[in-house]
Design a protein around this motif. Structure first.
Motif, PDB file in Angstrom:
ATOM      1  N   VAL A  69       0.656  -1.462   0.000  1.00 36.25           N
ATOM      2  CA  VAL A  69       0.412  -0.155   0.080  1.00 36.25           C
ATOM      3  C   VAL A  69       0.876   1.670  -0.207  1.00 36.25           C
ATOM      4  O   VAL A  69       1.730   1.477   1.232  1.00 36.25           O
ATOM      5  CB  VAL A  69      -0.987   0.040   1.500  1.00 36.25           C
ATOM      6  CG1 VAL A  69      -1.766   1.273   1.068  1.00 36.25           C
ATOM      7  CG2 VAL A  69      -1.545  -1.679   1.513  1.00 36.25           C
ATOM      8  N   PHE A  70       0.768   1.825  -1.037  1.00 32.64           N
ATOM      9  CA  PHE A  70       1.580   2.885  -1.139  1.00 32.64           C
ATOM     10  C   PHE A  70       0.760   4.226  -1.402  1.00 32.64           C
ATOM     11  O   PHE A  70      -0.039   4.197  -2.293  1.00 32.64           O
ATOM     12  CB  PHE A  70       2.640   3.569  -2.038  1.00 32.64           C
ATOM     13  CG  PHE A  70       3.326   2.202  -2.586  1.00 32.64           C
ATOM     14  CD1 PHE A  70       4.967   2.313  -2.184  1.00 32.64           C
ATOM     15  CD2 PHE A  70       3.489   1.070  -2.627  1.00 32.64           C
ATOM     16  CE1 PHE A  70       5.507   2.115  -1.987  1.00 32.64           C
ATOM     17  CE2 PHE A  70       4.209   0.081  -3.338  1.00 32.64           C
ATOM     18  CZ  PHE A  70       5.615   0.502  -2.606  1.00 32.64           C
ATOM     19  N   ASP A  88      -3.485   1.454   7.701  1.00 33.52           N
ATOM     20  CA  ASP A  88      -2.689  -0.138   6.792  1.00 33.52           C
ATOM     21  C   ASP A  88      -1.828   1.031   5.738  1.00 33.52           C
ATOM     22  O   ASP A  88      -0.652  -0.435   4.941  1.00 33.52           O
ATOM     23  CB  ASP A  88      -3.700  -0.969   6.206  1.00 33.52           C
ATOM     24  CG  ASP A  88      -4.468   0.077   4.709  1.00 33.52           C
ATOM     25  OD1 ASP A  88      -4.525   1.084   5.190  1.00 33.52           O
ATOM     26  OD2 ASP A  88      -5.198  -0.685   3.950  1.00 33.52           O
ATOM     27  N   VAL A  89      -1.407   1.350   5.446  1.00 35.01           N
ATOM     28  CA  VAL A  89      -0.479   2.355   4.759  1.00 35.01           C
ATOM     29  C   VAL A  89       0.865   2.004   5.104  1.00 35.01           C
ATOM     30  O   VAL A  89       1.297   2.079   5.845  1.00 35.01           O
ATOM     31  CB  VAL A  89      -0.388   4.083   4.794  1.00 35.01           C
ATOM     32  CG1 VAL A  89       0.742   4.169   3.413  1.00 35.01           C
ATOM     33  CG2 VAL A  89      -1.588   4.348   3.955  1.00 35.01           C
ATOM     34  N   TYR A 114       2.073  10.272   9.914  1.00 30.11           N
ATOM     35  CA  TYR A 114       1.425   9.351  11.534  1.00 30.11           C
ATOM     36  C   TYR A 114       1.228   7.861  11.511  1.00 30.11           C
ATOM     37  O   TYR A 114       1.879   7.135  12.452  1.00 30.11           O
ATOM     38  CB  TYR A 114       0.568   9.972  12.486  1.00 30.11           C
ATOM     39  CG  TYR A 114       0.973  11.330  12.351  1.00 30.11           C
ATOM     40  CD1 TYR A 114       2.538  11.400  13.006  1.00 30.11           C
ATOM     41  CD2 TYR A 114       0.972  12.594  11.709  1.00 30.11           C
ATOM     42  CE1 TYR A 114       2.572  13.367  13.009  1.00 30.11           C
ATOM     43  CE2 TYR A 114       1.026  14.041  11.850  1.00 30.11           C
ATOM     44  CZ  TYR A 114       2.452  14.642  12.490  1.00 30.11           C
ATOM     45  OH  TYR A 114       2.936  15.693  11.901  1.00 30.11           O
ATOM     46  N   LEU A 115       0.301   7.478  10.524  1.00 26.69           N
ATOM     47  CA  LEU A 115      -0.287   6.283  10.379  1.00 26.69           C
ATOM     48  C   LEU A 115       1.064   5.051   9.162  1.00 26.69           C
ATOM     49  O   LEU A 115       0.834   4.169   9.246  1.00 26.69           O
ATOM     50  CB  LEU A 115      -1.696   6.117   9.695  1.00 26.69           C
ATOM     51  CG  LEU A 115      -2.105   6.820  11.249  1.00 26.69           C
ATOM     52  CD1 LEU A 115      -3.736   6.731  10.299  1.00 26.69           C
ATOM     53  CD2 LEU A 115      -2.165   6.043  12.464  1.00 26.69           C
ATOM     54  N   SER A 116       1.729   6.288   7.864  1.00 27.53           N
ATOM     55  CA  SER A 116       2.089   5.296   7.116  1.00 27.53           C
ATOM     56  C   SER A 116       3.576   4.498   8.329  1.00 27.53           C
ATOM     57  O   SER A 116       3.952   5.047   9.071  1.00 27.53           O
ATOM     58  CB  SER A 116       3.153   6.199   6.379  1.00 27.53           C
ATOM     59  OG  SER A 116       1.871   7.535   5.618  1.00 27.53           O
ATOM     60  N   GLN A 117       3.984   3.200   7.281  1.00 28.50           N
ATOM     61  CA  GLN A 117       5.055   2.798   8.219  1.00 28.50           C
ATOM     62  C   GLN A 117       5.966   3.259   7.690  1.00 28.50           C
ATOM     63  O   GLN A 117       6.963   3.049   8.926  1.00 28.50           O
ATOM     64  CB  GLN A 117       4.392   0.862   7.789  1.00 28.50           C
ATOM     65  CG  GLN A 117       5.438   0.132   8.408  1.00 28.50           C
ATOM     66  CD  GLN A 117       5.050  -0.224   9.820  1.00 28.50           C
ATOM     67  OE1 GLN A 117       4.272   0.327  10.213  1.00 28.50           O
ATOM     68  NE2 GLN A 117       5.896  -1.110  10.357  1.00 28.50           N
ATOM     69  N   HIS A 118       5.962   3.779   7.082  1.00 28.21           N
ATOM     70  CA  HIS A 118       7.354   4.359   6.509  1.00 28.21           C
ATOM     71  C   HIS A 118       7.167   5.625   5.373  1.00 28.21           C
ATOM     72  O   HIS A 118       5.855   5.856   5.095  1.00 28.21           O
ATOM     73  CB  HIS A 118       8.627   3.172   4.447  1.00 28.21           C
ATOM     74  CG  HIS A 118       8.434   2.741   5.601  1.00 28.21           C
ATOM     75  ND1 HIS A 118       9.501   2.602   6.412  1.00 28.21           N
ATOM     76  CD2 HIS A 118       8.427   1.007   5.399  1.00 28.21           C
ATOM     77  CE1 HIS A 118       9.441   0.876   6.701  1.00 28.21           C
ATOM     78  NE2 HIS A 118       8.471  -0.357   6.332  1.00 28.21           N
ATOM     79  N   LEU A 119       7.789   6.830   6.211  1.00 23.65           N
ATOM     80  CA  LEU A 119       7.342   8.223   5.292  1.00 23.65           C
ATOM     81  C   LEU A 119       8.577   8.417   4.428  1.00 23.65           C
ATOM     82  O   LEU A 119       9.525   8.430   4.792  1.00 23.65           O
ATOM     83  CB  LEU A 119       6.993   9.007   6.565  1.00 23.65           C
ATOM     84  CG  LEU A 119       6.643  10.059   6.020  1.00 23.65           C
ATOM     85  CD1 LEU A 119       5.467  10.319   4.996  1.00 23.65           C
ATOM     86  CD2 LEU A 119       6.783  11.879   6.753  1.00 23.65           C
ATOM     87  N   ILE A 120       8.075   8.830   2.875  1.00 27.25           N
ATOM     88  CA  ILE A 120       9.509   9.446   2.001  1.00 27.25           C
ATOM     89  C   ILE A 120       8.780  11.263   2.019  1.00 27.25           C
ATOM     90  O   ILE A 120       7.986  11.022   2.239  1.00 27.25           O
ATOM     91  CB  ILE A 120       9.271   8.348   0.686  1.00 27.25           C
ATOM     92  CG1 ILE A 120       9.377   7.064   1.371  1.00 27.25           C
ATOM     93  CG2 ILE A 120       9.910   9.540  -0.322  1.00 27.25           C
ATOM     94  CD1 ILE A 120       9.740   6.562   0.255  1.00 27.25           C
ATOM     95  N   THR A 132       7.212   5.000  11.399  1.00 28.02           N
ATOM     96  CA  THR A 132       6.733   6.627  11.240  1.00 28.02           C
ATOM     97  C   THR A 132       5.640   5.794  11.959  1.00 28.02           C
ATOM     98  O   THR A 132       5.087   6.714  13.541  1.00 28.02           O
ATOM     99  CB  THR A 132       5.843   7.428  10.457  1.00 28.02           C
ATOM    100  OG1 THR A 132       5.475   6.954   9.508  1.00 28.02           O
ATOM    101  CG2 THR A 132       7.118   7.977  10.128  1.00 28.02           C
ATOM    102  N   GLY A 133       4.874   5.088  11.805  1.00 28.29           N
ATOM    103  CA  GLY A 133       2.875   5.125  12.127  1.00 28.29           C
ATOM    104  C   GLY A 133       3.448   3.707  13.204  1.00 28.29           C
ATOM    105  O   GLY A 133       3.466   3.518  14.392  1.00 28.29           O
ATOM    106  N   ARG A 134       3.122   2.194  12.722  1.00 26.67           N
ATOM    107  CA  ARG A 134       2.367   1.326  13.011  1.00 26.67           C
ATOM    108  C   ARG A 134       3.326   1.017  14.291  1.00 26.67           C
ATOM    109  O   ARG A 134       3.357  -0.310  15.455  1.00 26.67           O
ATOM    110  CB  ARG A 134       1.574  -0.294  12.889  1.00 26.67           C
ATOM    111  CG  ARG A 134       0.481   0.964  11.597  1.00 26.67           C
ATOM    112  CD  ARG A 134      -0.344  -0.385  10.876  1.00 26.67           C
ATOM    113  NE  ARG A 134       0.365  -1.266  10.290  1.00 26.67           N
ATOM    114  CZ  ARG A 134       1.377  -1.185   9.181  1.00 26.67           C
ATOM    115  NH1 ARG A 134       0.229   0.154   8.440  1.00 26.67           N
ATOM    116  NH2 ARG A 134       1.379  -1.598   8.048  1.00 26.67           N
TER     117      ARG A 134
END
Length: 265
Positions: free
Chosen positions: A71-72, A96-97, A128-134, A191-193
Protein backbone atom coordinates in the motif's frame (compact mmCIF):
# COMPACT_ATOMS: atom_id res chain seq x y z
CA UNK A 1 -20.04 57.05 34.24
CA UNK A 2 -20.65 53.33 34.53
CA UNK A 3 -18.26 51.13 36.48
CA UNK A 4 -17.14 49.50 33.26
CA UNK A 5 -16.27 52.79 31.58
CA UNK A 6 -14.57 54.06 34.73
CA UNK A 7 -12.34 50.97 34.90
CA UNK A 8 -11.45 51.23 31.21
CA UNK A 9 -10.71 54.93 31.59
CA UNK A 10 -8.34 54.32 34.49
CA UNK A 11 -6.60 51.56 32.59
CA UNK A 12 -6.01 53.90 29.67
CA UNK A 13 -4.51 56.49 32.01
CA UNK A 14 -1.92 54.08 33.38
CA UNK A 15 -1.23 52.12 30.20
CA UNK A 16 2.49 51.89 29.41
CA UNK A 17 4.05 53.81 26.56
CA UNK A 18 4.32 51.60 23.47
CA UNK A 19 7.81 50.27 22.96
CA UNK A 20 9.45 48.73 19.97
CA UNK A 21 10.11 45.02 20.34
CA UNK A 22 13.78 44.07 20.61
CA UNK A 23 15.53 42.84 17.53
CA UNK A 24 16.15 39.09 17.67
CA UNK A 25 19.29 38.01 15.80
CA UNK A 26 19.12 35.17 13.30
CA UNK A 27 22.27 33.46 14.67
CA UNK A 28 23.19 32.52 11.12
CA UNK A 29 26.56 34.19 10.66
CA UNK A 30 28.61 30.99 10.98
CA UNK A 31 26.22 28.23 9.96
CA UNK A 32 27.64 25.25 8.04
CA UNK A 33 26.37 24.52 4.51
CA UNK A 34 22.67 23.64 4.70
CA UNK A 35 22.74 20.34 2.83
CA UNK A 36 25.77 19.02 4.70
CA UNK A 37 24.31 20.04 8.06
CA UNK A 38 20.92 18.56 7.22
CA UNK A 39 22.44 15.23 6.22
CA UNK A 40 24.37 15.10 9.47
CA UNK A 41 21.27 15.89 11.53
CA UNK A 42 19.21 13.39 9.57
CA UNK A 43 21.77 10.67 10.20
CA UNK A 44 21.57 11.28 13.96
CA UNK A 45 17.80 10.76 13.74
CA UNK A 46 18.14 7.48 11.90
CA UNK A 47 16.97 8.88 8.58
CA UNK A 48 18.33 7.75 5.23
CA UNK A 49 19.57 10.19 2.59
CA UNK A 50 19.00 8.72 -0.86
CA UNK A 51 20.23 9.74 -4.28
CA UNK A 52 18.14 8.79 -7.28
CA UNK A 53 20.26 6.60 -9.58
CA UNK A 54 20.62 7.73 -13.16
CA UNK A 55 18.14 6.28 -15.64
CA UNK A 56 15.81 5.29 -12.80
CA UNK A 57 12.41 6.82 -12.24
CA UNK A 58 11.28 7.90 -8.80
CA UNK A 59 8.54 5.27 -8.83
CA UNK A 60 10.96 2.47 -9.70
CA UNK A 61 13.42 3.62 -7.07
CA UNK A 62 10.87 3.82 -4.25
CA UNK A 63 9.34 0.43 -5.06
CA UNK A 64 12.79 -1.15 -5.19
CA UNK A 65 13.51 0.05 -1.65
CA UNK A 66 10.24 -1.31 -0.30
CA UNK A 67 9.78 -4.56 -2.17
CA UNK A 68 7.42 -6.04 0.41
CA UNK A 69 5.18 -2.99 0.59
CA UNK A 70 1.73 -3.25 -0.96
CA UNK A 71 0.00 0.00 0.00
CA UNK A 72 1.61 3.21 -1.26
CA UNK A 73 -0.18 6.50 -0.58
CA UNK A 74 1.16 9.71 -2.11
CA UNK A 75 0.22 13.29 -1.30
CA UNK A 76 2.31 14.58 -4.21
CA UNK A 77 1.68 14.18 -7.96
CA UNK A 78 5.30 13.10 -8.46
CA UNK A 79 4.46 9.58 -7.33
CA UNK A 80 1.45 7.46 -8.19
CA UNK A 81 0.44 5.31 -5.25
CA UNK A 82 -1.95 2.41 -4.88
CA UNK A 83 -4.16 4.42 -2.51
CA UNK A 84 -5.63 7.66 -3.84
CA UNK A 85 -5.47 10.11 -0.95
CA UNK A 86 -8.07 12.32 -2.62
CA UNK A 87 -10.62 9.57 -1.97
CA UNK A 88 -9.76 9.20 1.73
CA UNK A 89 -12.54 10.73 3.85
CA UNK A 90 -11.66 8.99 7.12
CA UNK A 91 -8.08 9.37 8.45
CA UNK A 92 -8.31 5.92 10.02
CA UNK A 93 -8.41 4.45 6.54
CA UNK A 94 -4.66 5.17 6.29
CA UNK A 95 -3.80 2.76 9.08
CA UNK A 96 -2.65 0.08 6.63
CA UNK A 97 -0.40 2.34 4.53
CA UNK A 98 3.04 0.82 4.13
CA UNK A 99 4.72 3.79 2.45
CA UNK A 100 3.57 7.42 2.55
CA UNK A 101 5.08 9.98 0.17
CA UNK A 102 5.01 13.72 0.88
CA UNK A 103 6.83 16.86 -0.26
CA UNK A 104 7.66 19.19 2.66
CA UNK A 105 7.52 22.92 2.15
CA UNK A 106 11.02 23.21 3.62
CA UNK A 107 13.47 21.58 6.00
CA UNK A 108 15.73 22.77 8.84
CA UNK A 109 19.38 21.80 8.67
CA UNK A 110 20.31 22.11 12.36
CA UNK A 111 17.52 19.80 13.53
CA UNK A 112 16.95 17.55 10.53
CA UNK A 113 13.29 18.57 10.58
CA UNK A 114 10.84 18.74 7.70
CA UNK A 115 7.88 21.15 7.73
CA UNK A 116 4.49 19.79 6.79
CA UNK A 117 0.99 21.20 6.96
CA UNK A 118 -2.47 20.19 5.80
CA UNK A 119 -1.48 21.45 2.36
CA UNK A 120 1.36 18.91 2.09
CA UNK A 121 -0.44 16.03 3.81
CA UNK A 122 -3.93 16.39 2.29
CA UNK A 123 -4.88 14.07 5.15
CA UNK A 124 -2.72 14.80 8.21
CA UNK A 125 -2.78 11.19 9.42
CA UNK A 126 -0.63 10.18 6.44
CA UNK A 127 2.47 11.39 8.26
CA UNK A 128 1.79 9.32 11.38
CA UNK A 129 0.02 6.15 10.31
CA UNK A 130 2.31 5.27 7.42
CA UNK A 131 4.78 2.53 8.22
CA UNK A 132 7.46 4.34 6.24
CA UNK A 133 7.52 8.00 5.24
CA UNK A 134 9.31 9.32 2.17
CA UNK A 135 9.91 13.06 1.92
CA UNK A 136 10.70 14.61 -1.45
CA UNK A 137 12.80 17.64 -0.64
CA UNK A 138 14.43 20.23 -2.85
CA UNK A 139 17.88 21.04 -1.38
CA UNK A 140 17.15 24.70 -2.11
CA UNK A 141 14.33 24.52 0.45
CA UNK A 142 16.65 23.68 3.36
CA UNK A 143 17.13 26.58 5.81
CA UNK A 144 20.03 26.78 8.23
CA UNK A 145 18.32 26.99 11.61
CA UNK A 146 15.01 27.39 13.41
CA UNK A 147 15.36 31.17 13.54
CA UNK A 148 15.21 31.23 9.76
CA UNK A 149 12.43 28.65 9.72
CA UNK A 150 10.10 30.71 11.90
CA UNK A 151 10.35 33.61 9.46
CA UNK A 152 8.93 31.46 6.66
CA UNK A 153 5.58 32.57 5.31
CA UNK A 154 4.18 29.05 5.62
CA UNK A 155 3.82 29.44 9.38
CA UNK A 156 1.37 32.29 8.83
CA UNK A 157 -0.67 30.55 6.16
CA UNK A 158 -1.25 27.07 7.57
CA UNK A 159 -4.05 25.95 9.86
CA UNK A 160 -1.98 22.97 10.99
CA UNK A 161 1.78 22.56 10.85
CA UNK A 162 4.47 20.30 12.24
CA UNK A 163 8.25 20.26 12.19
CA UNK A 164 8.83 16.52 12.10
CA UNK A 165 12.18 15.23 13.29
CA UNK A 166 11.41 12.16 15.45
CA UNK A 167 11.68 10.06 17.41
CA UNK A 168 9.17 11.77 19.66
CA UNK A 169 9.60 11.41 23.41
CA UNK A 170 5.94 11.88 24.23
CA UNK A 171 3.72 11.43 21.18
CA UNK A 172 5.73 8.34 20.40
CA UNK A 173 5.74 7.98 16.61
CA UNK A 174 9.22 7.15 15.42
CA UNK A 175 9.94 9.66 12.68
CA UNK A 176 12.69 9.17 10.17
CA UNK A 177 12.39 12.16 7.95
CA UNK A 178 14.04 14.38 5.42
CA UNK A 179 16.68 13.49 2.85
CA UNK A 180 17.42 13.90 -0.79
CA UNK A 181 17.14 11.87 -3.97
CA UNK A 182 18.88 13.76 -6.79
CA UNK A 183 16.18 15.90 -8.39
CA UNK A 184 13.67 14.11 -6.18
CA UNK A 185 15.08 14.19 -2.64
CA UNK A 186 13.83 11.21 -0.65
CA UNK A 187 13.91 10.03 2.93
CA UNK A 188 12.47 6.87 4.35
CA UNK A 189 11.94 5.35 7.78
CA UNK A 190 9.49 4.14 10.36
CA UNK A 191 6.67 6.33 11.57
CA UNK A 192 3.43 4.57 12.24
CA UNK A 193 2.37 1.21 13.52
CA UNK A 194 5.75 0.33 15.03
CA UNK A 195 5.41 3.23 17.48
CA UNK A 196 7.18 2.53 20.74
CA UNK A 197 5.26 4.76 23.10
CA UNK A 198 2.50 6.28 21.01
CA UNK A 199 -0.05 6.43 23.81
CA UNK A 200 2.20 8.16 26.35
CA UNK A 201 1.08 11.70 25.48
CA UNK A 202 -2.51 10.62 24.89
CA UNK A 203 -2.95 8.73 28.15
CA UNK A 204 -1.97 11.69 30.30
CA UNK A 205 -3.08 14.47 27.94
CA UNK A 206 0.35 15.95 28.55
CA UNK A 207 3.03 16.95 26.10
CA UNK A 208 6.00 18.57 27.74
CA UNK A 209 4.00 19.38 30.89
CA UNK A 210 3.94 17.84 34.35
CA UNK A 211 2.02 14.64 34.90
CA UNK A 212 1.21 13.17 38.28
CA UNK A 213 3.09 10.13 39.48
CA UNK A 214 -0.14 8.11 39.69
CA UNK A 215 -1.16 8.93 36.12
CA UNK A 216 2.28 8.08 34.81
CA UNK A 217 2.57 4.81 36.72
CA UNK A 218 -0.94 3.85 35.61
CA UNK A 219 0.05 4.29 31.98
CA UNK A 220 3.40 2.56 32.30
CA UNK A 221 1.84 -0.34 34.19
CA UNK A 222 -1.19 -0.86 31.99
CA UNK A 223 -0.23 0.61 28.63
CA UNK A 224 0.41 -1.49 25.58
CA UNK A 225 4.15 -1.55 26.08
CA UNK A 226 4.43 -1.99 29.86
CA UNK A 227 7.59 0.09 30.10
CA UNK A 228 9.23 -0.01 33.60
CA UNK A 229 9.82 3.36 35.20
CA UNK A 230 13.56 2.86 35.31
CA UNK A 231 13.64 2.10 31.59
CA UNK A 232 11.51 5.16 30.85
CA UNK A 233 14.06 7.33 32.61
CA UNK A 234 16.96 5.69 30.81
CA UNK A 235 15.24 6.20 27.47
CA UNK A 236 14.81 9.90 28.21
CA UNK A 237 11.04 9.69 28.08
CA UNK A 238 10.71 11.05 31.59
CA UNK A 239 12.88 13.50 33.47
CA UNK A 240 12.44 13.32 37.24
CA UNK A 241 12.74 16.34 39.51
CA UNK A 242 14.66 16.60 41.75
CA UNK A 243 17.52 14.57 40.29
CA UNK A 244 18.55 11.48 42.18
CA UNK A 245 17.84 7.80 42.20
CA UNK A 246 16.11 6.90 38.91
CA UNK A 247 15.28 3.35 39.86
CA UNK A 248 11.65 2.31 40.22
CA UNK A 249 12.00 2.26 44.00
CA UNK A 250 13.71 5.62 44.07
CA UNK A 251 11.05 7.25 41.96
CA UNK A 252 8.23 5.84 44.07
CA UNK A 253 9.94 6.98 47.27
CA UNK A 254 10.49 10.54 46.04
CA UNK A 255 7.03 10.85 44.56
CA UNK A 256 5.14 9.33 47.50
CA UNK A 257 3.91 12.78 48.43
CA UNK A 258 2.39 13.39 45.02
CA UNK A 259 5.49 14.95 43.49
CA UNK A 260 4.98 15.82 39.83
CA UNK A 261 7.23 14.15 37.31
CA UNK A 262 7.61 16.45 34.28
CA UNK A 263 7.80 14.89 30.84
CA UNK A 264 10.67 16.04 28.72
CA UNK A 265 9.36 16.94 25.27
Amino acid sequence: MSSRNMILSRLREVSPVPRRLPEVPMFDSALPPEVKSFRKSLDRLGGVWCLLPEDTSLEQFVRSRFRDATVFCSATPEFTGTRDIALVDDPRALDDVDVGIVRPAFAVAETGSIWLSEAQYNVNALGYLSQHLIALLDPADIVGNLHQAYHRKEFFEANYAVLMSGPSATAGHRGRTGSRCAGYPVADGHTGREAGYRALGQETSMNGLAASRDAMIRFLSHGRHRLPLSEAFKAGLICAAPAGDCSDAGVKERSAGGEALPFRA
